[in-house]
Write an enzyme that holds these catalytic residues in place. Structure first.
Site, PDB file in Angstrom:
ATOM      1  N   GLU A   1     -29.867  -2.940   1.321  1.00 32.77           N
ATOM      2  CA  GLU A   1     -29.894  -2.034   2.261  1.00 32.77           C
ATOM      3  C   GLU A   1     -30.306  -2.527   3.594  1.00 32.77           C
ATOM      4  O   GLU A   1     -29.803  -1.696   4.603  1.00 32.77           O
ATOM      5  CB  GLU A   1     -30.632  -0.738   1.919  1.00 32.77           C
TER       6      GLU A   1
ATOM      7  N   CYS B   1     -31.493  13.570  11.312  1.00 33.40           N
ATOM      8  CA  CYS B   1     -31.573  14.557  12.482  1.00 33.40           C
ATOM      9  C   CYS B   1     -32.989  14.678  12.984  1.00 33.40           C
ATOM     10  O   CYS B   1     -33.744  14.754  11.771  1.00 33.40           O
ATOM     11  CB  CYS B   1     -30.996  16.016  12.218  1.00 33.40           C
TER      12      CYS B   1
ATOM     13  N   LYS C   1     -34.106   8.145   7.188  1.00 30.45           N
ATOM     14  CA  LYS C   1     -35.513   7.802   6.697  1.00 30.45           C
ATOM     15  C   LYS C   1     -35.822   9.232   5.551  1.00 30.45           C
ATOM     16  O   LYS C   1     -36.505   8.939   4.765  1.00 30.45           O
ATOM     17  CB  LYS C   1     -36.630   8.051   7.749  1.00 30.45           C
TER      18      LYS C   1
ATOM     19  N   GLU D   1     -35.737  -2.279  -7.790  1.00 28.32           N
ATOM     20  CA  GLU D   1     -36.301  -2.043  -6.385  1.00 28.32           C
ATOM     21  C   GLU D   1     -35.856  -3.380  -5.387  1.00 28.32           C
ATOM     22  O   GLU D   1     -35.511  -3.168  -4.293  1.00 28.32           O
ATOM     23  CB  GLU D   1     -37.714  -1.862  -6.239  1.00 28.32           C
TER      24      GLU D   1
ATOM     25  N   LYS E   1     -33.946  -3.228  -2.039  1.00 32.85           N
ATOM     26  CA  LYS E   1     -34.445  -3.813  -0.676  1.00 32.85           C
ATOM     27  C   LYS E   1     -33.311  -4.692   0.172  1.00 32.85           C
ATOM     28  O   LYS E   1     -33.166  -4.542   1.187  1.00 32.85           O
ATOM     29  CB  LYS E   1     -35.477  -4.448  -0.718  1.00 32.85           C
TER      30      LYS E   1
ATOM     31  N   ASN F   1     -31.187  21.257  12.908  1.00 33.05           N
ATOM     32  CA  ASN F   1     -31.369  20.163  11.893  1.00 33.05           C
ATOM     33  C   ASN F   1     -30.884  21.165  10.704  1.00 33.05           C
ATOM     34  O   ASN F   1     -31.826  21.835  10.239  1.00 33.05           O
ATOM     35  CB  ASN F   1     -32.700  19.572  12.110  1.00 33.05           C
ATOM     36  N   GLY F   2     -30.041  20.511   9.668  1.00 33.75           N
ATOM     37  CA  GLY F   2     -29.811  21.084   8.177  1.00 33.75           C
ATOM     38  C   GLY F   2     -28.337  21.508   8.389  1.00 33.75           C
ATOM     39  O   GLY F   2     -27.603  20.719   9.054  1.00 33.75           O
TER      40      GLY F   2
ATOM     41  N   HIS G   1     -24.027  -8.943 -22.189  1.00 34.04           N
ATOM     42  CA  HIS G   1     -23.352  -7.859 -22.369  1.00 34.04           C
ATOM     43  C   HIS G   1     -22.327  -7.527 -21.386  1.00 34.04           C
ATOM     44  O   HIS G   1     -21.667  -6.644 -21.166  1.00 34.04           O
ATOM     45  CB  HIS G   1     -23.809  -6.588 -22.968  1.00 34.04           C
TER      46      HIS G   1
ATOM     47  N   TRP H   1     -27.307  13.378  13.037  1.00 35.51           N
ATOM     48  CA  TRP H   1     -26.805  12.477  12.001  1.00 35.51           C
ATOM     49  C   TRP H   1     -25.721  13.205  11.314  1.00 35.51           C
ATOM     50  O   TRP H   1     -25.957  14.436  10.672  1.00 35.51           O
ATOM     51  CB  TRP H   1     -27.949  12.231  10.972  1.00 35.51           C
TER      52      TRP H   1
ATOM     53  N   ARG I   1     -35.649   8.364  11.968  1.00 36.01           N
ATOM     54  CA  ARG I   1     -35.050   9.152  10.795  1.00 36.01           C
ATOM     55  C   ARG I   1     -33.587   9.098  10.584  1.00 36.01           C
ATOM     56  O   ARG I   1     -32.945   9.387   9.629  1.00 36.01           O
ATOM     57  CB  ARG I   1     -35.414  10.814  11.345  1.00 36.01           C
TER      58      ARG I   1
HETATM   59  C1  F6R Z   1     -35.220   2.785   0.178  1.00 35.05           C
HETATM   60  C2  F6R Z   1     -35.487   4.199   0.695  1.00 35.05           C
HETATM   61  C3  F6R Z   1     -34.778   5.236  -0.027  1.00 35.05           C
HETATM   62  C4  F6R Z   1     -35.874   6.269  -0.228  1.00 35.05           C
HETATM   63  C5  F6R Z   1     -35.140   7.677  -0.931  1.00 35.05           C
HETATM   64  C6  F6R Z   1     -36.325   8.716  -1.397  1.00 35.05           C
HETATM   65  O1  F6R Z   1     -35.813   1.873   0.851  1.00 35.05           O
HETATM   66  O2  F6R Z   1     -36.341   4.310   1.659  1.00 35.05           O
HETATM   67  O3  F6R Z   1     -34.149   5.008  -1.115  1.00 35.05           O
HETATM   68  O4  F6R Z   1     -36.951   5.696  -1.406  1.00 35.05           O
HETATM   69  O5  F6R Z   1     -34.365   8.086  -0.041  1.00 35.05           O
HETATM   70  O6  F6R Z   1     -36.813   8.946  -0.285  1.00 35.05           O
HETATM   71  P1  F6R Z   1     -38.166   9.858  -0.506  1.00 35.05           P
HETATM   72  O7  F6R Z   1     -39.248   8.951  -1.067  1.00 35.05           O
HETATM   73  O8  F6R Z   1     -38.710  10.221   1.121  1.00 35.05           O
HETATM   74  O9  F6R Z   1     -37.880  11.113  -1.386  1.00 35.05           O
END
Ligand code: F6R
Length: 587
Positions: free
Chosen positions: A473, A2, A582, A466, A470, A100-101, A489, A74, A27
């Protein structure tokens, strides 16, 4: 998650709000809407869908007036549809709000308003109806707003306008809200990029602040109605920094920025880092807490602390932290890692730690975010705005800061800084055009795969995790990481002829991981090596420099590029993967 924006001033509000909504798109959202105050009352346009499409259909710019509020939704309560989109109104259709919230007690509040008819399934609509009810008691708009806010449980950033009142009222608790002060008017928004092209002057609001924005300026009150003062800050980011810089997508631009952002991450006050290192030495129990990529940075950090500084730390997903809370004491040190500083699970962990008297240190990118306010101390990543929903440059900045702390803890701060500075050219080369073409070729080979596996050991295991995040997602290809030693295993059963397996190799553990790769190859796996040296077992080789302790930074960059290329090849928008946001401000 949001985004809200409001504007009051001398300019027409709708174009400013529309730009603001577009700047807040990163966002994550599924619907958008706008309400403008003018001589006809409060006019509103809203719908589910992408902002551009909604605008094409409804034309937000038809809305005349210089006071307005807007929202990217959102969905949390109620499905994604036109009616559930914000703004929401009271029954008289004279009060419009955006929120928002999450209002946790909205059901009880709705019961209190049993004579009211609600149009949407949202928790937010109750706010407009409560204001209406408070006004009926003879209160002023401001008083009714404060009284409404005082009844809400949960998290909120709220903007409200009312027919006949030349003002925007706003309040926050737990959800981000900042004020932007331009020559021609005032902005109220979830995030600074939404108005950065108009002003760099901002006021960071605190929880329970109530704002009254009029054409004469802004006044801030507490819930008792007493005026409070908040400093005006100037943000360093310029409008250019938040644009795409000539690239097709923010994701690529941000990946390419990493040679610079690592250098900015290490611009820390040496005495502060060394003092934090002292605190680590004295602490009884250390936790690294984060979500998603930030959690992977925590995991990398734990290997770095072990390797460089011979120090054990506990790593926890912020959403799982409650299971360990009973270990917290006044001597525990909790590091909360979050690029946004707004992730609800992280903030909940921070609050739990503080209740038990533990000291909390944030590692965060967003100055003024909740984490910067709620932690006892914080280190800033200085990575600049990250607009793409995926963490790329903020991830490597987190790892750089973890490494710097580990070096400081080992009494080698200078050495750490020098090593991290030395990454500049390595990263520059890793993001070069020829490297991108090499990875594009690999992406073409992988784009139709259903599964990609990634293996590594130690630091390389964290990198594999990681990397898998990437890839999945942004390209929606199933990607999964395994510790090399775990293959036998269970995961070996997944390997068929041609199954792609990426193998992360460092010189200090190559023997074991190459033997794991051979186990995969013997079962028909297609081996993609990510390493400084070529090994016979590789079917495809991504050459990266050997950076020892800093391999986690160098080795993730090609995977970020690969993930980007996979998304582009599949015709997906890498900046806005489906279902993701985001800043995840709900639990
Ligand atoms: C992956 C990604 C998410 C964030 C997670 C934590 O690319 O962006 O997995 O890493 O939502 O977000 P922050 O770092 O803002 O707490």
């Amino acid at each position: 998650m949001c985004g809200i924006i409001g504007y009051i001033g001398s300019e027409k509000a709708s174009p400013i709000l529309l730009r603001g909504l577009i700047n807040l798109e990163y966002r994550g959202y599924d619907s958008a809407g706008m309400a403008i105050l003018n001589s006809k009352g409060v006019e509103c346009k809203k719908a589910a869908g992408k902002i551009e499409e909604i605008h094409k259909r409804l034309n937000f710019l038809d809305l005349e007036g210089d006071i307005g509020i807007a929202h990217n939704r959102w969905a949390t309560h109620g499905e994604v549809n036109d009616i559930n989109a914000h703004p929401h109104f009271d029954s008289t259709k004279t009060i419009a709000i955006v929120h928002n919230g999450i209002i946790e007690n909205y059901r009880e509040l709705k019961e209190k308003l049993s004579t009211h008819t609600f149009e949407s399934e949202t928790d937010s609509e109750v706010i407009a109806h409560l204001i209406e009810e408070e006004l009926k008691r003879g209160l002023s708009f401001e008083e009714a707003f404060i009284s409404t806010i005082s009844q809400l449980e949960g998290n909120y950033a709220i903007l409200a306008i009312k027919n006949g009142e030349e003002k925007i009222l706003a309040a926050r608790k737990g959800s981000p809200l900042v004020v932007g002060i331009a020559d021609h008017g005032t902005f109220l928004s979830s995030d600074i990029p939404s108005f950065l092209e108009y002003t760099k002057k901002v006021v960071y609001l605190q929880d329970y602040d109530v704002v009254v924005a009029t054409k004469n300026g802004v006044r801030i009150y507490n819930l008792s109605g007493n005026e409070v003062s908040r400093p005006v800050d100037t943000v360093e980011w310029d409008a250019e920094q938040i644009k795409k810089g000539g690239f097709e997508h923010y994701m690529l631009k941000e990946i390419l920025e990493q040679s610079e952002t690592i250098q900015r991450a290490i611009q820390q006050d040496e005495s502060v880092v060394n003092r934090i290192a002292d605190e680590i030495r004295e602490a009884y129990g250390i936790f690294f807490v984060g979500c998603g990529s930030s959690y992977h940075a925590c995991l990398t950090g734990s290997y770095l602390f072990s390797k460089i500084a011979n120090t054990h730390v506990n790593v926890a997903l912020a959403s799982e932290f409650e299971n360990y809370e009973h270990f917290l004491t006044e001597n525990t040190l909790v590091f909360a890692i979050s690029q946004s500083g707004e992730t609800a699970d992280v903030l909940e962990a921070v609050r739990a730690a503080k209740i038990r008297g533990s000291r909390v240190i944030g590692i965060v990118n967003k100055m003024g975010s909740s984490l910067t306010r709620e932690s006892d101390e914080f280190l800033l990543m200085n990575a600049g705005p990250e607009i793409c929903v995926l963490s790329t440059k903020t991830y490597t900045s987190q790892v750089a800061l973890m490494a710097l702390l580990a070096y400081a803890l080992a009494g080698k701060y200078e050495d750490g800084v020098n090593r991290l500075q030395g990454l500049y050219m390595d990263i520059y080369n890793l993001t070069s055009r020829s490297m991108r073409e090499h990875l594009r070729y690999l992406a073409e080979m992988l784009v139709n795969e259903e599964h990609i596996y990634l293996i590594g050991r130690g630091l390389q295991y964290a990198t594999a995790m990681e990397g898998a995040l990437k890839i999945k997602e942004v390209s929606y290809i199933h990607a999964e990481a395994f510790a090399g030693g775990e293959l036998k295993h269970g995961p070996l059963a997944l390997i068929e002829d041609g199954t792609p397996v990426m193998v992360f190799v460092a010189r200090d553990n190559e023997k074991k991981v190459i033997s794991n790769a051979s186990e995969v190859k013997a079962r028909g796996g297609f081996i993609i090596g990510v390493s400084a040296d070529r090994h016979e077992v590789f079917d495809y080789w991504v050459k990266v420099p050997e950076c020892e302790d800093l391999n986690p930074i160098a080795q993730i960059i090609p995977i970020q590029i690969l993930a980007y290329q996979l998304a582009v090849l599949k015709g997906l928008d890498p900046d806005k993967p489906r279902n993701l946001a985001k800043s995840v401000t709900v639990i």
